[in-house]
Write an enzyme that holds these catalytic residues in place. Structure first.
Site, PDB file in Angstrom:
ATOM      1  N   GLY A  91      53.072  77.090  15.438  1.00 46.28           N
ATOM      2  CA  GLY A  91      54.488  77.808  15.914  1.00 46.28           C
ATOM      3  C   GLY A  91      55.414  77.660  15.185  1.00 46.28           C
ATOM      4  O   GLY A  91      55.233  78.256  13.864  1.00 46.28           O
ATOM      5  N   SER A 187      47.096  75.858  12.771  1.00 42.92           N
ATOM      6  CA  SER A 187      48.223  76.417  13.116  1.00 42.92           C
ATOM      7  C   SER A 187      49.538  75.273  12.104  1.00 42.92           C
ATOM      8  O   SER A 187      49.341  74.302  11.783  1.00 42.92           O
ATOM      9  CB  SER A 187      49.269  77.275  13.631  1.00 42.92           C
ATOM     10  OG  SER A 187      49.948  78.315  12.718  1.00 42.92           O
ATOM     11  N   TYR A 188      51.261  75.344  12.905  1.00 39.94           N
ATOM     12  CA  TYR A 188      52.114  74.797  12.699  1.00 39.94           C
ATOM     13  C   TYR A 188      51.909  72.954  13.009  1.00 39.94           C
ATOM     14  O   TYR A 188      52.467  72.668  12.464  1.00 39.94           O
ATOM     15  CB  TYR A 188      53.190  75.074  12.626  1.00 39.94           C
ATOM     16  CG  TYR A 188      53.957  74.275  12.138  1.00 39.94           C
ATOM     17  CD1 TYR A 188      54.590  74.954  10.902  1.00 39.94           C
ATOM     18  CD2 TYR A 188      54.997  73.093  12.529  1.00 39.94           C
ATOM     19  CE1 TYR A 188      55.963  73.747   9.760  1.00 39.94           C
ATOM     20  CE2 TYR A 188      55.829  72.357  11.849  1.00 39.94           C
ATOM     21  CZ  TYR A 188      56.310  73.053  10.901  1.00 39.94           C
ATOM     22  OH  TYR A 188      57.202  72.286   9.972  1.00 39.94           O
ATOM     23  N   ASP A 399      41.360  84.656   8.995  1.00 38.79           N
ATOM     24  CA  ASP A 399      42.536  84.723   9.103  1.00 38.79           C
ATOM     25  C   ASP A 399      43.667  84.713   8.548  1.00 38.79           C
ATOM     26  O   ASP A 399      43.232  84.247   6.862  1.00 38.79           O
ATOM     27  CB  ASP A 399      43.541  82.318   9.417  1.00 38.79           C
ATOM     28  CG  ASP A 399      44.452  82.891   9.618  1.00 38.79           C
ATOM     29  OD1 ASP A 399      45.382  82.998  10.457  1.00 38.79           O
ATOM     30  OD2 ASP A 399      44.925  81.336   9.887  1.00 38.79           O
ATOM     31  N   HIS A 451      42.555  82.392  13.263  1.00 35.95           N
ATOM     32  CA  HIS A 451      43.916  81.366  13.307  1.00 35.95           C
ATOM     33  C   HIS A 451      43.153  81.207  14.210  1.00 35.95           C
ATOM     34  O   HIS A 451      43.624  79.771  14.197  1.00 35.95           O
ATOM     35  CB  HIS A 451      45.277  82.561  13.276  1.00 35.95           C
ATOM     36  CG  HIS A 451      45.979  81.049  13.463  1.00 35.95           C
ATOM     37  ND1 HIS A 451      46.330  80.707  12.356  1.00 35.95           N
ATOM     38  CD2 HIS A 451      47.384  80.672  14.118  1.00 35.95           C
ATOM     39  CE1 HIS A 451      47.034  80.375  12.091  1.00 35.95           C
ATOM     40  NE2 HIS A 451      47.722  79.808  13.705  1.00 35.95           N
TER      41      HIS A 451
END
Length: 478
Positions: A91, A187-188, A399, A451
């Site tokens: 996020g 992701s993060y 992505d 993603h």
């Protein structure tokens, strides 16, 4: 003498016809405190196959009243022998329950419309015991009784809480403390996962003050790693995939220095033009359809597209760029269905979750207030590669947000000795992606995935995690 199977059948008999029971004979005897977290009923859950699952809260800071929510699935076979795999979403502010567990790689996925669950034939708990945690506090069902905690969130804070969670979860479930332990995420979580791995690694050396956690390695997908490489990758990917014009590309290349903490105004303006081109398509999967549901109020719509506009304003300012988007997939509206399911009172009761407040797949306020204090994870890679941990990076090649181009740039910057050169790997006689092996790190692409690789390519992602955990090579011949 009444057998354990008979006890479960009796429970099933006395449950109302609307209940769905997980008839699970546990792999071993569980304590009373463990059984209090066992899930026996989930609305809309298929009755077969049997699934052994637990959920609840683990306190990470007693003084502040801070607790993280988890959902745990035993491996489908030999759980006491299989590895323990922790999964984290990024996020920052997005739920590992709402993404990883419920729509990507858990054994129970929320069905379309959010009214029931379906069994996932490609669940990662075929290979490992899967532990999902909503981190940091403020995400999903996780909470703190000290509101000032939410203003202090940064990578260090998150790593400390995740370590405290892991330490206390293993105290609660000590039968898994000797299993091989791996950390995974996307992701993060490209920040969260290596930083937690480093913390575990460092504290394992201090046996006087900390327990030894049997850490073996980590695997991250489409991971944010270093802004300089990630954003150069975003720009080059957008141009090479016909998202932006030559003129837009050349202007951004001319005015942007992504090594800077605070970008020049000209760079912010140029990158705004780049990201505006994604308003009509899904940046998280450039070839997937977007969600066209009308009158939406889903937080996922707001926060996930806000990542695009917010993340490139390095001075902390946030500007919206019009109509928002959510990640794509087979059904690009899945986040709405997950929110609908997890906001049901009967579901919360079954999950032992807090009945108050609205559950959101992503918390927009965390994204807006998160303190981005770590610009590069590469020093951690260098350290943990030397430590001998098993490290894999994978990337869905469709992505646009954390694209394969940026990951290739930072991996090349590590300057690792090459073991096996870039080549295809195969799945069901088709090219599944590409693979390259360096000394201490393996990089794998997944062809056609965005993603959220396990959502877009579930069978390929299962082959990927099987290869990583088992040591069996991906097929490199058709």
């Amino acid at each position: 003498m009444v057998s354990l199977r008979q006890v479960f059948l009796l429970i099933s008999f006395f449950c109302s016809l609307s209940c769905f029971i997980t008839l699970t004979e546990p792999s071993n005897t569980y304590s009373q405190t463990q059984e209090s977290d066992r899930i026996t009923i989930l609305p809309g859950q298929p009755t077969t196959p049997p699934i052994s699952q637990f959920s609840g809260y683990i306190t990470v800071n007693q003084d502040h009243g801070r607790a993280l929510f988890y959902w745990f699935f035993e491996a489908q076979s030999e759980p006491l022998k299989k590895p323990l795999l922790l999964w984290l979403n990024g996020g920052p502010g997005c739920s590992s329950i709402g993404y990883g567990a419920a729509v990507e790689l858990g054994p129970l996925l929320v069905k379309k419309k959010g009214d029931a669950l379906e069994f996932n034939n490609y669940a990662w708990n075929r290979e490992a015991n899967m532990l999902f945690v909503e981190s940091p506090v403020g995400v999903g069902f996780s909470y703190t009784n000290t509101s000032s905690d939410l203003t202090k969130l940064d990578d260090g804070f998150v790593a400390e809480d995740a370590y405290s969670f892991l330490f206390n979860w293993l105290k609660k479930f000590p039968q898994f403390d000797s299993n091989d332990f791996y950390i995974s995420g996307e992701s993060y979580a490209g920040h969260y996962v290596p930083q937690l791995a480093e913390l575990v690694y460092d504290r394992n050396k201090d046996k006087t003050n900390y327990p030894v956690i049997n850490l073996k390695g980590f695997i991250v997908g489409n991971p944010e790693t270093e802004d300089n490489y990630d954003y150069n990758g975003i720009l080059d990917y957008a141009w090479s995939h016909a998202i932006i014009s030559d003129q837009v590309y050349e202007k951004a290349k001319q005015v942007c220095d992504f090594k800077l903490i605070n970008w020049a105004d000209e760079c912010n303006t140029a990158m705004e033009v780049v990201f505006q081109q994604y308003q009509e398509i899904d940046i998280y999967n450039v070839y997937a359809p977007t969600c066209l549901l009308h009158n939406t109020s889903s937080s996922a719509d707001n926060v996930l597209y806000e990542q695009i506009s917010a993340s490139y304003h390095k001075d902390g300012s946030k500007k919206g760029l019009g109509r928002q988007r959510i990640p794509g997939g087979y059904d690009p509206c899945f986040a709405k269905y997950t929110e609908k399911y997890l906001n049901r009172n009967d579901v919360r009761l079954s999950l032992h979750a807090n009945p108050n407040g609205k559950w959101e797949v992503c918390n927009a306020s965390i994204l807006r207030t998160y303190n981005f204090t770590v610009l590069s994870i590469l020093p951690i890679y260098n350290k943990l590669i030397k430590a001998g941990l098993k490290i894999w990076v994978y990337s869905g090649d469709a992505d646009g947000r954390v694209p394969v181009t940026g990951s290739r740039y930072w991996i090349e910057a590590l300057d690792l000795p090459l073991i096996a050169s870039w080549r295809s790997w195969y799945h069901n006689h088709q090219v599944g992606g590409r693979i390259v092996k360096y000394e201490g790190l393996t990089f794998v692409t997944v062809r056609g995935a965005g993603h959220l690789v396990p959502l877009n390519k579930p069978s390929e992602s299962l082959s990927l995690i099987h290869s990583y955990l088992s040591g069996e090579e991906l097929q490199t011949q058709r």
